[in-house]
Design a protein around this motif. Structure first.
Motif, PDB file in Angstrom:
ATOM      1  N   LYS A   1     -42.220   2.384   8.391  1.00 53.46           N
ATOM      2  CA  LYS A   1     -41.206   1.556   9.454  1.00 53.46           C
ATOM      3  C   LYS A   1     -40.604   1.582   8.944  1.00 53.46           C
ATOM      4  N   SER A   2     -39.361   1.585  10.290  1.00 51.54           N
ATOM      5  CA  SER A   2     -37.988   1.623  10.616  1.00 51.54           C
ATOM      6  C   SER A   2     -37.723   0.920  11.903  1.00 51.54           C
ATOM      7  N   ALA A   3     -36.624   0.168  11.823  1.00 49.46           N
ATOM      8  CA  ALA A   3     -35.756  -0.286  13.101  1.00 49.46           C
ATOM      9  C   ALA A   3     -34.516   0.151  12.751  1.00 49.46           C
ATOM     10  N   TYR A   4     -34.016  -0.965  14.037  1.00 47.35           N
ATOM     11  CA  TYR A   4     -32.057  -1.101  13.595  1.00 47.35           C
ATOM     12  C   TYR A   4     -32.042  -1.920  13.891  1.00 47.35           C
ATOM     13  N   VAL A   5     -30.457  -2.392  13.956  1.00 48.10           N
ATOM     14  CA  VAL A   5     -29.078  -3.530  14.194  1.00 48.10           C
ATOM     15  C   VAL A   5     -28.192  -2.667  14.714  1.00 48.10           C
ATOM     16  N   ASP A   6     -28.089  -3.042  15.518  1.00 39.90           N
ATOM     17  CA  ASP A   6     -26.827  -3.367  16.758  1.00 39.90           C
ATOM     18  C   ASP A   6     -26.359  -3.879  15.507  1.00 39.90           C
TER      19      ASP A   6
ATOM     20  N   THR B   1     -21.651  -8.606   2.532  1.00 42.34           N
ATOM     21  CA  THR B   1     -22.225  -9.689   2.699  1.00 42.34           C
ATOM     22  C   THR B   1     -23.447  -9.402   3.535  1.00 42.34           C
ATOM     23  N   VAL B   2     -23.280  -8.121   4.514  1.00 43.72           N
ATOM     24  CA  VAL B   2     -23.839  -7.977   5.814  1.00 43.72           C
ATOM     25  C   VAL B   2     -24.616  -6.772   5.116  1.00 43.72           C
ATOM     26  N   LYS B   3     -24.479  -6.229   4.369  1.00 40.89           N
ATOM     27  CA  LYS B   3     -25.274  -4.684   3.665  1.00 40.89           C
ATOM     28  C   LYS B   3     -25.791  -4.948   3.204  1.00 40.89           C
ATOM     29  N   ALA B   4     -25.723  -6.321   1.972  1.00 43.39           N
ATOM     30  CA  ALA B   4     -27.012  -7.055   1.363  1.00 43.39           C
ATOM     31  C   ALA B   4     -28.029  -7.566   1.728  1.00 43.39           C
ATOM     32  N   THR B   5     -27.406  -8.491   3.187  1.00 42.00           N
ATOM     33  CA  THR B   5     -28.350  -9.415   3.434  1.00 42.00           C
ATOM     34  C   THR B   5     -29.911  -7.931   4.509  1.00 42.00           C
ATOM     35  N   ILE B   6     -29.249  -7.071   5.095  1.00 45.79           N
ATOM     36  CA  ILE B   6     -29.654  -6.189   5.564  1.00 45.79           C
ATOM     37  C   ILE B   6     -30.802  -5.392   4.360  1.00 45.79           C
TER      38      ILE B   6
ATOM     39  N   TYR C   1     -37.170   2.578   6.608  1.00 45.28           N
ATOM     40  CA  TYR C   1     -35.268   2.700   6.849  1.00 45.28           C
ATOM     41  C   TYR C   1     -35.103   2.002   7.785  1.00 45.28           C
ATOM     42  N   ILE C   2     -33.616   1.112   7.944  1.00 46.35           N
ATOM     43  CA  ILE C   2     -33.109  -0.202   8.976  1.00 46.35           C
ATOM     44  C   ILE C   2     -31.491   1.102  10.021  1.00 46.35           C
ATOM     45  N   TYR C   3     -31.348   1.245  10.528  1.00 40.03           N
ATOM     46  CA  TYR C   3     -30.815   2.316  11.100  1.00 40.03           C
ATOM     47  C   TYR C   3     -28.899   1.220  12.015  1.00 40.03           C
ATOM     48  N   GLY C   4     -28.627   1.758  11.999  1.00 42.75           N
ATOM     49  CA  GLY C   4     -26.822   0.919  12.545  1.00 42.75           C
ATOM     50  C   GLY C   4     -26.862   1.443  13.856  1.00 42.75           C
TER      51      GLY C   4
ATOM     52  N   TYR D   1     -38.193  -2.003  18.257  1.00 44.45           N
ATOM     53  CA  TYR D   1     -37.723  -2.040  16.648  1.00 44.45           C
ATOM     54  C   TYR D   1     -36.309  -2.219  16.479  1.00 44.45           C
ATOM     55  N   ASN D   2     -35.279  -2.942  16.974  1.00 46.56           N
ATOM     56  CA  ASN D   2     -34.260  -3.768  17.260  1.00 46.56           C
ATOM     57  C   ASN D   2     -34.664  -5.417  16.384  1.00 46.56           C
TER      58      ASN D   2
END
Length: 190
Positions: A27-32, A126-131, A142-145, A159-160
């Protein structure tokens, strides 16, 4: 701000490494990350805070510069009338003052950059910890940036998860600001 986003993108890239093994059904996703940082209320608050601070300090500096310019104009008008010795002495004073104003401007800019940089670094953490927490809680492998140094060149919009992360960050942030506001009311009441 770009430094923070780049760090966030690199962190997402490093987090995406999985010892070279691949498994079907991950399972993967990404964050803008750019959108995330633009819509995160803490980022908006820090940017607003330092814009206000910059404007306030800029007004002080502008007043000093206006005074200097008025004095420089007066110097030019009086230089011939008051003689060469006066002109040399006053010219040296004006040159020294101009250097002081320049140093003051640089000092203000450095101070604002350092202070805002520290706060932005805290936001990135904080953002990294939350992700990371979101990924663990929701079973992501995976969660990509995405960013200028993008780790995602293409992904289906489904996947966004940017909006979900922004929502979670902002709800946590609103909670902490509400606690801070309540604490300040208690301190003021005492």
């Amino acid at each position: 701000m770009k430094k923070g986003l780049l760090v966030l993108g690199c962190a997402a890239l490093l987090a995406s490494c999985n010892n070279g093994s691949t498994t079907v059904g991950q399972k993967s996703a990404y964050v803008d990350t750019q959108k995330l940082m633009q819509e995160y209320e803490a980022t908006k608050d820090v940017e607003s805070k330092y814009k206000i601070k910059s404007d306030e300090l800029g007004k002080e500096l502008e007043a000093d510069i206006a005074s200097f310019q008025k004095e420089a104009s007066s110097f030019q008008a009086n230089a011939q009338a008051k003689g060469m010795a006066w002109a040399q002495q006053k010219g040296a004073e004006l040159q020294k003052r101009e250097q002081e104003l320049s140093m003051k401007q640089q000092s203000i800019m450095q101070t604002l950059q350092m202070e805002s940089g520290k706060e932005m670094d805290s936001i990135v953490k904080t953002v990294k910890a939350t992700i990371t927490d979101y990924g663990k809680k929701n079973g992501y492998d995976y969660i990509y940036g995405t960013e200028d140094a993008s780790t995602v060149l293409y992904a289906k919009e489904e996947y966004n998860i940017t909006d979900l992360i922004v929502k979670e960050l902002n709800s946590k942030y609103k909670g902490t600001t509400a606690i801070k506001a309540a604490d300040s009311k208690v301190e003021n009441a005492e």
